[in-house]
Design an enzyme around this catalytic site. Structure first.
Site, mmCIF file in Angstrom:
data_model
loop_
_atom_site.group_PDB
_atom_site.id
_atom_site.type_symbol
_atom_site.label_atom_id
_atom_site.label_comp_id
_atom_site.label_asym_id
_atom_site.label_seq_id
_atom_site.Cartn_x
_atom_site.Cartn_y
_atom_site.Cartn_z
ATOM 1 N N GLY A 51 -9.794 15.898 -5.026
ATOM 2 C CA GLY A 51 -8.974 14.717 -4.809
ATOM 3 C C GLY A 51 -9.838 13.481 -4.689
ATOM 4 O O GLY A 51 -10.926 13.513 -4.095
ATOM 5 N N GLY A 53 -8.349 10.185 -3.946
ATOM 6 C CA GLY A 53 -7.696 9.072 -3.266
ATOM 7 C C GLY A 53 -8.598 8.535 -2.169
ATOM 8 O O GLY A 53 -9.808 8.805 -2.148
ATOM 9 N N LEU A 54 -8.046 7.779 -1.254
ATOM 10 C CA LEU A 54 -8.877 7.177 -0.214
ATOM 11 C C LEU A 54 -9.624 8.220 0.598
ATOM 12 O O LEU A 54 -10.803 8.049 0.918
ATOM 13 C CB LEU A 54 -8.015 6.311 0.704
ATOM 14 C CG LEU A 54 -7.622 4.945 0.142
ATOM 15 C CD1 LEU A 54 -6.646 4.253 1.083
ATOM 16 C CD2 LEU A 54 -8.848 4.076 -0.082
ATOM 17 N N ALA A 55 -8.958 9.319 0.951
ATOM 18 C CA ALA A 55 -9.631 10.364 1.729
ATOM 19 C C ALA A 55 -10.694 11.060 0.899
ATOM 20 O O ALA A 55 -11.825 11.264 1.356
ATOM 21 C CB ALA A 55 -8.611 11.370 2.254
ATOM 22 N N GLY A 56 -10.347 11.456 -0.325
ATOM 23 C CA GLY A 56 -11.287 12.196 -1.163
ATOM 24 C C GLY A 56 -12.442 11.342 -1.646
ATOM 25 O O GLY A 56 -13.611 11.765 -1.597
ATOM 26 N N HIS A 277 11.589 7.246 3.274
ATOM 27 C CA HIS A 277 11.296 5.818 3.397
ATOM 28 C C HIS A 277 12.594 5.026 3.330
ATOM 29 O O HIS A 277 13.382 5.203 2.399
ATOM 30 C CB HIS A 277 10.353 5.385 2.273
ATOM 31 C CG HIS A 277 9.602 4.130 2.585
ATOM 32 N ND1 HIS A 277 10.227 2.906 2.727
ATOM 33 C CD2 HIS A 277 8.277 3.897 2.795
ATOM 34 C CE1 HIS A 277 9.313 1.979 3.002
ATOM 35 N NE2 HIS A 277 8.130 2.557 3.057
ATOM 36 N N SER A 295 7.943 -2.001 -0.335
ATOM 37 C CA SER A 295 7.123 -1.984 0.872
ATOM 38 C C SER A 295 7.932 -2.232 2.141
ATOM 39 O O SER A 295 8.835 -3.071 2.186
ATOM 40 C CB SER A 295 6.033 -3.051 0.769
ATOM 41 O OG SER A 295 5.374 -3.210 2.000
ATOM 42 N N ARG A 341 10.485 4.282 10.636
ATOM 43 C CA ARG A 341 11.108 4.686 9.383
ATOM 44 C C ARG A 341 12.170 5.763 9.553
ATOM 45 O O ARG A 341 13.202 5.727 8.886
ATOM 46 C CB ARG A 341 10.024 5.172 8.407
ATOM 47 C CG ARG A 341 9.138 4.054 7.928
ATOM 48 C CD ARG A 341 8.039 4.540 7.017
ATOM 49 N NE ARG A 341 7.246 3.414 6.540
ATOM 50 C CZ ARG A 341 6.192 3.533 5.743
ATOM 51 N NH1 ARG A 341 5.800 4.744 5.343
ATOM 52 N NH2 ARG A 341 5.530 2.472 5.346
ATOM 53 N N HIS A 412 9.431 10.572 0.770
ATOM 54 C CA HIS A 412 8.237 9.738 0.664
ATOM 55 C C HIS A 412 6.972 10.467 1.139
ATOM 56 O O HIS A 412 6.235 11.022 0.345
ATOM 57 C CB HIS A 412 8.468 8.454 1.465
ATOM 58 C CG HIS A 412 7.312 7.511 1.488
ATOM 59 N ND1 HIS A 412 6.724 7.032 0.342
ATOM 60 C CD2 HIS A 412 6.648 6.930 2.532
ATOM 61 C CE1 HIS A 412 5.737 6.199 0.664
ATOM 62 N NE2 HIS A 412 5.657 6.143 1.982
#
Length: 651
Positions: A51, A53-56, A277, A295, A341, A412
């Site tokens: 992955g 994304g931001l974490a990966g 969401h 958003s 949410r 979501h």
């Protein structure tokens, strides 16, 4: 607690391996106690990060920067296309730069309470403590945060809080953070410290002697299967919201990496904790393939309402103020349109179900900027939300500057995921999880703008400490050979799985089964659940799974690009995960956060927790899926010291 339902049997009490002592200093004490690997020895250890994304991307780039031999895997054609780009509104941080009484303590309280006391308090402290560092780091590597006139970083508010702690880049925050993180990763690839596999999908986890030692990946271009070996594996593959077919996620987002790890023994925690969401766009056609996210930041200035009279068919702008029901402001005056949410989605569903829905299909509510434009001017609203307004116009053909937006709850974010301890290590030693793929931080409901934060905290500031702690006593340990029986068995299992799917030879494409599954889940395990609905959903899921193995049709060969084959594998995993989701929701006989059982509500209609029985994380194992599966329910008790258990109230 007793595992009393058919097909469920009790397991073990899980140890989260949290540091003893006060939780507000737990993370620093944990880091002080972690074993470390000296710089000269780091290149001797290999780590696979699945992955980007931001974490990966954060985990791969940071581990490589530290000197480890890193392999990065993504099914995208480039790391920057990972789904973190889709987040819009912002990223939270307890930096207390506004004089509005924010603090780490308030951040923790908001996060624990927002999750309805079903997440680890200790991890909420880690999230808060690292949040300031995350903003400074992302700013340093190029994220163009919005700024005030004097140059300082600007903030706004998000749901579930009464302070301004959300940093943002208009409505493109995820995209800009992802570009910065992917650039950080690309620098390590160019330096030769990361080996990058693009267009490769993880199809199995390799486990030897109870430890993760590699993954099997499939080239999406050639169909070739290949084992990749490492001393540790990090899964940062996102959430499984697409199990509902129509969700706010990109259509390629899926559950397969996590589910393949689960099939090899990794526990799956709280799989029924799904966030809907409240500001997704409503479904406009039966054949629509997904929903579109707007958003949450829009709820800063937009007001949500429905006509008081369900029979009122007048255009929105023709309905006078006295005939409008601003139901969130009425029910929750302290937070108004910025309720969390789960609360906002449930309230919208109640309005729609009671006949007050608006739009051609009566399946939405209004999000109205009339008052904000009158107060601030169109130019200021455009500066804050212009790209979001353009996106809405492109999707609907309507101008939100002149007519209210129409919004509805949409599947979501998944608070559930692979269970991991405080070190982010799963129940399989050597397998770590980061970001939305894991269960942590958010409990039964995620506060808006905590998603980008938790991904960054995991990738940039947790995994780089906890993985070395695991590796430190393994110096000199060779990688498992690709000829090892554990590796050859995983390869054989993967080939056999694809051959089995191709051999079914039915008439229906995988999308048909996915669509059917989504309809069952929205009805039975959606915004609200009942015992009867969940039991019916389980029976329907089993019927769909039986039809899948009898009538699946996959066009095309196995040895080159075949998106139908990829899709079929993902749908097969969804059909198993979906049953576990419903079992988890059926087992938890209470309402909490986004898990709202109609049978368990307060006198005012809100979620009613049962802390005496269910203040715990449920983490599931499963036996063979041949015939009727058996589920093993492991339990991790939760306790709260800094944030006392209280009834969650946003009034």
């Amino acid at each position: 607690m007793t595992a009393k339902k058919a097909g469920v049997r009790p397991g073990t009490v899980l140890d989260p391996a949290e540091p003893d002592g006060p939780r507000d200093t737990a993370w620093q004490r944990a880091k002080d106690g972690y074993r470390i690997v000296s710089p000269l020895n780091r290149r001797k250890f290999s780590v696979i990060v699945v992955g980007t994304g931001l974490a990966g991307a954060g985990a791969a780039a940071t581990l490589a920067e530290l000197g480890y031999d890193v392999t990065s895997v993504t099914y995208h054609d480039t790391p920057r296309r990972a789904h973190s780009v889709a987040a819009q509104g912002g990223i939270n941080a307890a930096r207390a730069k506004k004089v509005d009484n924010d603090s780490i303590s308030r951040f923790v309280t908001d996060t624990v309470k927002g999750g309805d006391f079903r997440g680890r308090e200790s991890e909420a402290f880690r999230l808060a403590e690292e949040s300031a560092r995350v903003i400074d780091h992302m700013n340093a590597i190029g994220a163009p945060f919005a700024r005030e006139y004097g140059g300082s970083l600007n903030t706004r508010s998000f749901g579930g809080v009464q302070v301004s702690r959300t940093y943002y880049t208009r409505g493109q925050t995820g995209q800009q953070l992802q570009v910065a993180a992917a650039s950080d990763l690309a620098r390590q690839v160019r330096a030769g410290r990361v080996k990058q596999y693009v267009r490769h999908e993880m199809v199995d986890l390799i486990v030897k002697d109870g430890r993760a030692c590699g993954v099997v990946v499939r080239s999406l271009l050639t169909g070739e299967l290949k084992p990749l070996m490492a001393h540790a594996v990090v899964l940062a593959t996102g959430g499984y919201g697409n199990i509902y077919f129509r969700s706010t996620l990109a259509k390629n987002s899926n559950a397969s990496a996590s589910w393949r790890a689960h099939r090899r023994g990794a526990h799956m925690a709280m799989p029924s904790f799904i966030q809907f969401h409240p500001t997704a766009l409503p479904i406009s056609s039966e054949w629509q393939s997904k929903t579109i996210l707007m958003s949450e930041s829009l709820r800063n200035d937009g007001r949500i309402w429905v006509p008081k009279d369900p029979a009122d068919a007048r255009p929105a702008n023709d309905i006078p103020e006295e005939d409008r029901d601003y139901y969130l402001e009425r029910k929750y005056p302290a937070f108004g349109n910025l309720t969390p949410r789960d609360v906002a989605s449930r309230a919208a569903k109640e309005q729609i179900d009671s006949g007050h829905g608006v739009g051609p299909l009566k399946n939405s509510v209004y999000l109205d900027f009339r008052d904000a434009i009158a107060r601030l001017g169109k130019k200021e609203i455009a500066a804050r939300y212009g790209n979001l307004f353009h996106m809405y116009t492109d999707a609907t053909g309507e101008d939100p500057y002149t007519v209210p937006m129409r919004i509805a709850p949409g599947a979501h974010f998944t608070m559930g995921g692979l269970w991991a301890d405080y070190q982010l290590q799963t129940s399989i030693p050597g397998l770590f999880v980061a970001g939305e793929a894991g269960f942590s931080y958010h409990g039964a409901n995620r506060l808006g703008a905590n998603s980008l934060l938790s991904a960054c905290v995991d990738g940039f500031f947790t995994i780089p400490y906890t993985v070395p702690n695991y590796l430190a006593d393994k110096l000199g340990q060779e990688l498992v050979s690709t000829d090892d029986p554990a590796v050859t068995q995983a390869m054989e299992d993967s080939y056999a799985r694809f051959d089995r799917l191709l051999a079914i030879g039915g008439t229906r494409p995988p999308r048909d089964f996915h669509r059917d599954l989504g309809e069952v889940l929205y009805a039975g395990c959606g915004v609200a659940r009942t015992k009867k609905g969940l039991m019916e959903a389980i029976a329907k899921i089993r019927a769909i799974r039986a039809d899948f193995y009898r009538d699946l049709h996959i066009a095309g060969p196995v040895d080159r690009v075949n998106q139908e084959l990829e899709y079929a594998g993902r749908v097969e995993d969804y059909l198993e995960l979906a049953e576990l989701m419903c079992v988890d929701a059926l087992e938890r006989e209470e309402s909490c956060g986004a898990h709202f059982r109609e049978e368990y509500r307060s006198e005012t209609g809100e979620a009613k927790r049962d802390d005496s029985t269910w203040a715990a994380i449920l983490a599931w194992g499963t036996d063979s899926w041949e015939g009727t599966p058996a589920f093993i329910r492991h339990v991790e008790p939760l306790n709260f010291d800094a944030v006392p258990l209280v009834v969650r109230d946003y009034r």
